[in-house]
Design a protein around this motif. Sequence first.
Motif, PDB file in Angstrom:
ATOM      1  N   GLU A 117       0.835  -1.189   0.000  1.00 33.96           N
ATOM      2  CA  GLU A 117       0.000   0.000   0.000  1.00 33.96           C
ATOM      3  C   GLU A 117       0.880   1.253   0.000  1.00 33.96           C
ATOM      4  O   GLU A 117       1.820   1.369   0.775  1.00 33.96           O
ATOM      5  N   GLY A 118       0.558   2.178  -0.867  1.00 30.19           N
ATOM      6  CA  GLY A 118       1.301   3.429  -0.916  1.00 30.19           C
ATOM      7  C   GLY A 118       2.502   3.406  -1.831  1.00 30.19           C
ATOM      8  O   GLY A 118       3.201   4.407  -1.935  1.00 30.19           O
ATOM      9  N   ASP A 119       2.782   2.300  -2.510  1.00 29.03           N
ATOM     10  CA  ASP A 119       3.882   2.275  -3.469  1.00 29.03           C
ATOM     11  C   ASP A 119       3.676   3.356  -4.518  1.00 29.03           C
ATOM     12  O   ASP A 119       2.550   3.642  -4.933  1.00 29.03           O
ATOM     13  N   ARG A 120       4.773   3.945  -4.959  1.00 25.15           N
ATOM     14  CA  ARG A 120       4.689   5.071  -5.888  1.00 25.15           C
ATOM     15  C   ARG A 120       4.835   4.623  -7.329  1.00 25.15           C
ATOM     16  O   ARG A 120       5.532   3.642  -7.634  1.00 25.15           O
ATOM     17  N   LEU A 121       4.173   5.358  -8.233  1.00 20.95           N
ATOM     18  CA  LEU A 121       4.289   5.153  -9.666  1.00 20.95           C
ATOM     19  C   LEU A 121       4.427   6.532 -10.299  1.00 20.95           C
ATOM     20  O   LEU A 121       3.622   7.419 -10.031  1.00 20.95           O
TER      21      LEU A 121
END
Length: 291
Positions: A117-121
């Motif tokens: 959850e919250g991984d960036r792209l």
Amino acid sequence: MSAVVDHDNPAAGLAGPVLGDGDFQFLRTFVYRHCGIALSEQKHQLVQGRLARRLRALGLKDFGAYCELLRTEPERELGELASAISTNVTAFFREVHHFEALANEMLPRWLEQKRREGDRLRIWSAGCSSGEEPYSLAMVLAEALERCGRNVDAKILATDLSPAALAAAQKGVYPVERLDGVSAERRRRWFLRGEGEYAGLACVHPKLRELTTIAPLNLLHAWPMQGPFDAIFCRNVVIYFDQPTKQKLFHRFAGLLPTGAPLFLGHSESMHGLSDEFELIGRTIYRKRSA
């Protein structure tokens, strides 16, 4: 920037101040050094016509005064100069196969990999012009995020050198006829139609704005962002650069991309013989090689 030198009216402005050979040579050197665009001798009259408008806007009497302004305050006028000698050519979903590859192959895979959850792209539109490219990317990204149902910190960085182009991108309002490349379903979902005095105009949906950060940036100067980016779009920009400038730019792009990440170029652009850090994987889609 997605910029091309304007060929529509090379004689425009010839009744005004005359651009002498010395000032033209200074402008050629200045534009190449700061914008990466190589102006040939054949562009003399075109540059005179285009920059005559800037002289009038600035209240300058001749091109010598304009060149002196560039010498003393280059950053003040750089963006306006780039806008004056180039025409921003862009459209929603231009070169649609790029967006299809992103929507159907790349984004589903990336979002599946970003399990935490919250991984960036992050996607960079380098040379965003008046905003059609980054907002097209935002539509595709927003739809992919909805399908995956996962909380991902996803953003699109959109940069350009031209103040006029950036202002249009920030505004996000387009004549309805500019939406020809957008499907009827996406028009209904991602655009707000103007009424009354705004009839004939369409504004991008606030959700697309939330996904998109628009900022000024000169590709030839220092970059404040450190990456990494999951993808970079730099289309119809490098075709106007010479070979050494292209090589340096591709190398810098490689430094902001992880192994396997794509770089999208324009339909008439190629890395052939210019970089061994990328390999071709589709129609003007390149992938960063492993070290």
